[in-house]
Design a protein around this motif. Structure first.
Motif, PDB file in Angstrom:
ATOM      1  N   ARG A 142      -9.516  -9.078  93.449  1.00  0.00           N
ATOM      2  CA  ARG A 142      -8.215  -9.209  94.090  1.00  0.00           C
ATOM      3  C   ARG A 142      -7.683 -10.639  93.983  1.00  0.00           C
ATOM      4  NH1 ARG A 142     -10.417  -5.385  97.798  1.00  0.00           N
ATOM      5  NH2 ARG A 142     -11.248  -7.068  99.115  1.00  0.00           N
ATOM      6  N   ARG A 143      -8.605 -11.582  93.913  1.00  0.00           N
ATOM      7  CA  ARG A 143      -8.178 -12.967  93.750  1.00  0.00           C
ATOM      8  C   ARG A 143      -7.917 -13.298  92.301  1.00  0.00           C
ATOM      9  NH1 ARG A 143     -12.698 -13.699  97.188  1.00  0.00           N
ATOM     10  NH2 ARG A 143     -13.874 -14.578  95.439  1.00  0.00           N
ATOM     11  N   GLY A 144      -8.128 -12.323  91.447  1.00  0.00           N
ATOM     12  CA  GLY A 144      -7.915 -12.538  90.026  1.00  0.00           C
ATOM     13  C   GLY A 144      -9.056 -13.270  89.373  1.00  0.00           C
ATOM     14  N   GLU A 145     -10.234 -13.224  89.999  1.00  0.00           N
ATOM     15  CA  GLU A 145     -11.409 -13.915  89.479  1.00  0.00           C
ATOM     16  C   GLU A 145     -12.424 -12.893  88.953  1.00  0.00           C
ATOM     17  OE1 GLU A 145     -12.893 -16.130  92.728  1.00  0.00           O
ATOM     18  OE2 GLU A 145     -11.106 -17.421  92.920  1.00  0.00           O
ATOM     19  N   SER A 146     -13.314 -13.391  88.134  1.00  0.00           N
ATOM     20  CA  SER A 146     -14.387 -12.532  87.625  1.00  0.00           C
ATOM     21  C   SER A 146     -15.469 -12.411  88.679  1.00  0.00           C
ATOM     22  CB  SER A 146     -14.965 -13.131  86.341  1.00  0.00           C
ATOM     23  OG  SER A 146     -16.119 -12.412  85.934  1.00  0.00           O
ATOM     24  N   ALA A 147     -16.050 -11.229  88.788  1.00  0.00           N
ATOM     25  CA  ALA A 147     -17.101 -11.012  89.779  1.00  0.00           C
ATOM     26  C   ALA A 147     -18.367 -11.788  89.438  1.00  0.00           C
ATOM     27  CB  ALA A 147     -17.413  -9.520  89.874  1.00  0.00           C
ATOM     28  N   GLY A 148     -18.537 -12.139  88.211  1.00  0.00           N
ATOM     29  CA  GLY A 148     -19.720 -12.898  87.807  1.00  0.00           C
ATOM     30  C   GLY A 148     -20.842 -11.979  87.327  1.00  0.00           C
ATOM     31  N   ASP A 149     -21.519 -12.426  86.282  1.00  0.00           N
ATOM     32  CA  ASP A 149     -22.569 -11.597  85.679  1.00  0.00           C
ATOM     33  C   ASP A 149     -23.710 -11.315  86.654  1.00  0.00           C
ATOM     34  OD1 ASP A 149     -21.125 -11.555  83.362  1.00  0.00           O
ATOM     35  OD2 ASP A 149     -22.260 -13.172  82.392  1.00  0.00           O
ATOM     36  N   SER A 150     -24.092 -12.336  87.418  1.00  0.00           N
ATOM     37  CA  SER A 150     -25.224 -12.146  88.337  1.00  0.00           C
ATOM     38  C   SER A 150     -24.892 -11.127  89.417  1.00  0.00           C
ATOM     39  CB  SER A 150     -25.603 -13.484  88.975  1.00  0.00           C
ATOM     40  OG  SER A 150     -24.513 -14.006  89.707  1.00  0.00           O
ATOM     41  N   LEU A 151     -23.649 -11.161  89.905  1.00  0.00           N
ATOM     42  CA  LEU A 151     -23.245 -10.206  90.935  1.00  0.00           C
ATOM     43  C   LEU A 151     -23.197  -8.786  90.371  1.00  0.00           C
ATOM     44  CD1 LEU A 151     -22.274  -9.594  93.772  1.00  0.00           C
ATOM     45  CD2 LEU A 151     -19.936 -10.162  93.052  1.00  0.00           C
ATOM     46  N   LEU A 152     -22.639  -8.656  89.167  1.00  0.00           N
ATOM     47  CA  LEU A 152     -22.568  -7.337  88.524  1.00  0.00           C
ATOM     48  C   LEU A 152     -23.969  -6.809  88.199  1.00  0.00           C
ATOM     49  CD1 LEU A 152     -19.550  -7.877  86.097  1.00  0.00           C
ATOM     50  CD2 LEU A 152     -19.563  -6.650  88.283  1.00  0.00           C
ATOM     51  N   GLU A 153     -24.873  -7.731  87.802  1.00  0.00           N
ATOM     52  CA  GLU A 153     -26.247  -7.315  87.512  1.00  0.00           C
ATOM     53  C   GLU A 153     -26.938  -6.835  88.783  1.00  0.00           C
ATOM     54  OE1 GLU A 153     -30.396  -9.123  85.614  1.00  0.00           O
ATOM     55  OE2 GLU A 153     -28.571 -10.346  85.698  1.00  0.00           O
ATOM     56  N   GLU A 154     -26.695  -7.525  89.906  1.00  0.00           N
ATOM     57  CA  GLU A 154     -27.291  -7.132  91.177  1.00  0.00           C
ATOM     58  C   GLU A 154     -26.775  -5.767  91.623  1.00  0.00           C
ATOM     59  OE1 GLU A 154     -29.965  -7.424  94.110  1.00  0.00           O
ATOM     60  OE2 GLU A 154     -29.676  -8.919  92.519  1.00  0.00           O
ATOM     61  N   ILE A 155     -25.483  -5.543  91.409  1.00  0.00           N
ATOM     62  CA  ILE A 155     -24.908  -4.236  91.754  1.00  0.00           C
ATOM     63  C   ILE A 155     -25.557  -3.131  90.924  1.00  0.00           C
ATOM     64  CG2 ILE A 155     -22.811  -2.831  91.593  1.00  0.00           C
ATOM     65  CD1 ILE A 155     -21.218  -5.329  92.388  1.00  0.00           C
ATOM     66  N   GLY A 156     -25.741  -3.387  89.613  1.00  0.00           N
ATOM     67  CA  GLY A 156     -26.376  -2.399  88.736  1.00  0.00           C
ATOM     68  C   GLY A 156     -27.805  -2.104  89.146  1.00  0.00           C
ATOM     69  N   ASN A 157     -28.554  -3.175  89.500  1.00  0.00           N
ATOM     70  CA  ASN A 157     -29.943  -2.992  89.927  1.00  0.00           C
ATOM     71  C   ASN A 157     -30.030  -2.165  91.213  1.00  0.00           C
ATOM     72  OD1 ASN A 157     -30.864  -4.504  87.762  1.00  0.00           O
ATOM     73  ND2 ASN A 157     -30.947  -6.422  88.928  1.00  0.00           N
ATOM     74  N   LEU A 158     -29.128  -2.466  92.146  1.00  0.00           N
ATOM     75  CA  LEU A 158     -29.120  -1.726  93.420  1.00  0.00           C
ATOM     76  C   LEU A 158     -28.777  -0.255  93.195  1.00  0.00           C
ATOM     77  CD1 LEU A 158     -27.435  -4.307  95.813  1.00  0.00           C
ATOM     78  CD2 LEU A 158     -29.748  -3.366  96.035  1.00  0.00           C
ATOM     79  N   GLN A 159     -27.864   0.001  92.288  1.00  0.00           N
ATOM     80  CA  GLN A 159     -27.477   1.387  91.993  1.00  0.00           C
ATOM     81  C   GLN A 159     -28.661   2.160  91.394  1.00  0.00           C
ATOM     82  OE1 GLN A 159     -24.060   0.565  89.507  1.00  0.00           O
ATOM     83  NE2 GLN A 159     -22.606   1.046  91.163  1.00  0.00           N
ATOM     84  N   GLN A 160     -29.406   1.509  90.497  1.00  0.00           N
ATOM     85  CA  GLN A 160     -30.576   2.152  89.894  1.00  0.00           C
ATOM     86  C   GLN A 160     -31.668   2.388  90.941  1.00  0.00           C
ATOM     87  OE1 GLN A 160     -31.891  -0.196  86.572  1.00  0.00           O
ATOM     88  NE2 GLN A 160     -30.069   0.244  85.328  1.00  0.00           N
ATOM     89  N   GLU A 161     -31.891   1.362  91.779  1.00  0.00           N
ATOM     90  CA  GLU A 161     -32.909   1.493  92.818  1.00  0.00           C
ATOM     91  C   GLU A 161     -32.542   2.565  93.829  1.00  0.00           C
ATOM     92  OE1 GLU A 161     -35.478  -1.407  95.814  1.00  0.00           O
ATOM     93  OE2 GLU A 161     -33.911  -2.235  94.523  1.00  0.00           O
ATOM     94  N   LEU A 162     -31.264   2.662  94.131  1.00  0.00           N
ATOM     95  CA  LEU A 162     -30.798   3.686  95.077  1.00  0.00           C
ATOM     96  C   LEU A 162     -30.983   5.086  94.485  1.00  0.00           C
ATOM     97  CD1 LEU A 162     -29.466   3.991  97.858  1.00  0.00           C
ATOM     98  CD2 LEU A 162     -27.237   3.921  96.713  1.00  0.00           C
ATOM     99  N   ALA A 163     -30.683   5.228  93.194  1.00  0.00           N
ATOM    100  CA  ALA A 163     -30.850   6.528  92.536  1.00  0.00           C
ATOM    101  C   ALA A 163     -32.323   6.925  92.475  1.00  0.00           C
ATOM    102  CB  ALA A 163     -30.264   6.476  91.124  1.00  0.00           C
ATOM    103  N   SER A 164     -33.185   5.938  92.185  1.00  0.00           N
ATOM    104  CA  SER A 164     -34.618   6.205  92.139  1.00  0.00           C
ATOM    105  C   SER A 164     -35.146   6.597  93.515  1.00  0.00           C
ATOM    106  CB  SER A 164     -35.354   4.964  91.630  1.00  0.00           C
ATOM    107  OG  SER A 164     -36.749   5.162  91.645  1.00  0.00           O
ATOM    108  N   ASN A 165     -34.675   5.901  94.541  1.00  0.00           N
ATOM    109  CA  ASN A 165     -35.089   6.207  95.905  1.00  0.00           C
ATOM    110  C   ASN A 165     -34.650   7.613  96.309  1.00  0.00           C
ATOM    111  OD1 ASN A 165     -36.109   4.749  98.581  1.00  0.00           O
ATOM    112  ND2 ASN A 165     -34.344   5.997  99.132  1.00  0.00           N
ATOM    113  N   GLU A 166     -33.448   7.988  95.891  1.00  0.00           N
ATOM    114  CA  GLU A 166     -32.935   9.324  96.210  1.00  0.00           C
ATOM    115  C   GLU A 166     -33.766  10.406  95.525  1.00  0.00           C
ATOM    116  OE1 GLU A 166     -30.656  11.912  98.264  1.00  0.00           O
ATOM    117  OE2 GLU A 166     -30.552   9.720  98.384  1.00  0.00           O
ATOM    118  N   GLN A 167     -34.195  10.113  94.293  1.00  0.00           N
ATOM    119  CA  GLN A 167     -35.032  11.074  93.582  1.00  0.00           C
ATOM    120  C   GLN A 167     -36.383  11.248  94.270  1.00  0.00           C
ATOM    121  OE1 GLN A 167     -34.208  13.078  90.964  1.00  0.00           O
ATOM    122  NE2 GLN A 167     -36.185  14.016  91.445  1.00  0.00           N
ATOM    123  N   ARG A 168     -36.930  10.155  94.799  1.00  0.00           N
ATOM    124  CA  ARG A 168     -38.196  10.246  95.532  1.00  0.00           C
ATOM    125  C   ARG A 168     -38.027  11.073  96.800  1.00  0.00           C
ATOM    126  NH1 ARG A 168     -38.827   4.819  93.727  1.00  0.00           N
ATOM    127  NH2 ARG A 168     -38.008   3.965  95.684  1.00  0.00           N
TER     128      ARG A 168
END
Length: 208
Positions: A142-168
């Motif tokens: 919204r500020r017209g800035e990039s979210a940053g690679d590290s933030l996007l990577e953390e979001i991706g990792n959390l999404q994978q971990e959440l999916a794995s947890n749901e499968q368990r």
């Protein structure tokens, strides 16, 4: 004087082939007729036959030879029967009463339910963390800035971990149903064994 009709056994004995010191074979030919001879045509050997002595008495019964498919089916049935006996043996070694099985079932189910609750708690924590990072990324956009690679990577990792947890969680819930069904089968079989033992005791006492 009226002559008696020879019995079938006598007729068969009178018509036995004469074989010096040998043995006779009784088999069924292709027409379905019983044949007694001093040899068996090779095409009838596999269907089984009887070996007779010179007096016509059966001294050995050779059963039909099974095909490979029949032998495999018999082997599978024997293995299934062996496994069933072993399960019964283990059941009687582990438990003395139906109440023992029910208590073991309750402990196993309770342990699984605790694991599921832990996984569900992890899911809530992961979901909150993911929502926080996604909100941060949305603010940056919204500020017209990039979210940053590290933030996007953390979001991706959390999404994978959440999916794995749901499968368990799904796997544990399925295991919960399987364990419950397994104990139900054990209880049913244990009751059957008790009934069989009771029936045998009644027969031994002459009550049946």
């Amino acid at each position: 004087m009226k002559m008696r009709t020879p019995s079938l056994l006598l007729t068969a004995l009178l018509t036995l082939p004469v074989v010096a010191g040998g043995q006779l074979y009784r088999y069924t030919n292709a027409e379905g007729n019983v044949v007694i001879d001093d040899r068996i045509p090779s095409e009838f050997v596999n269907q089984g036959y009887e070996i007779l002595n010179q007096r016509g008495k059966v001294v050995e019964v050779v059963p039909p030879r099974r095909t490979a498919e029949e032998a495999l089916e018999v082997a599978r049935a024997q293995e299934a029967e062996r496994e069933a006996r072993e399960r019964d043996r283990n059941l009687l070694l582990r438990y003395s009463t139906v109440e023992d099985i029910e208590a073991a079932r309750d402990r196993a189910l309770q342990e699984l339910e605790i694991r599921i609750r832990i996984l569900e708690s992890n899911r809530n924590t992961l979901s909150q963390s993911l929502a926080s990072y996604q909100s941060e990324a949305a603010d940056a956009e919204r500020r017209g800035e990039s979210a940053g690679d590290s933030l996007l990577e953390e979001i991706g990792n959390l999404q994978q971990e959440l999916a794995s947890n749901e499968q368990r969680i799904v796997s544990r819930r399925a295991e919960l149903d399987e364990v419950s069904a397994s104990y139900a089968r054990d209880i049913a079989r244990f009751e059957e064994i008790l009934d069989l033992v009771k029936l045998r005791q009644q027969k031994e006492r002459g009550e049946l």
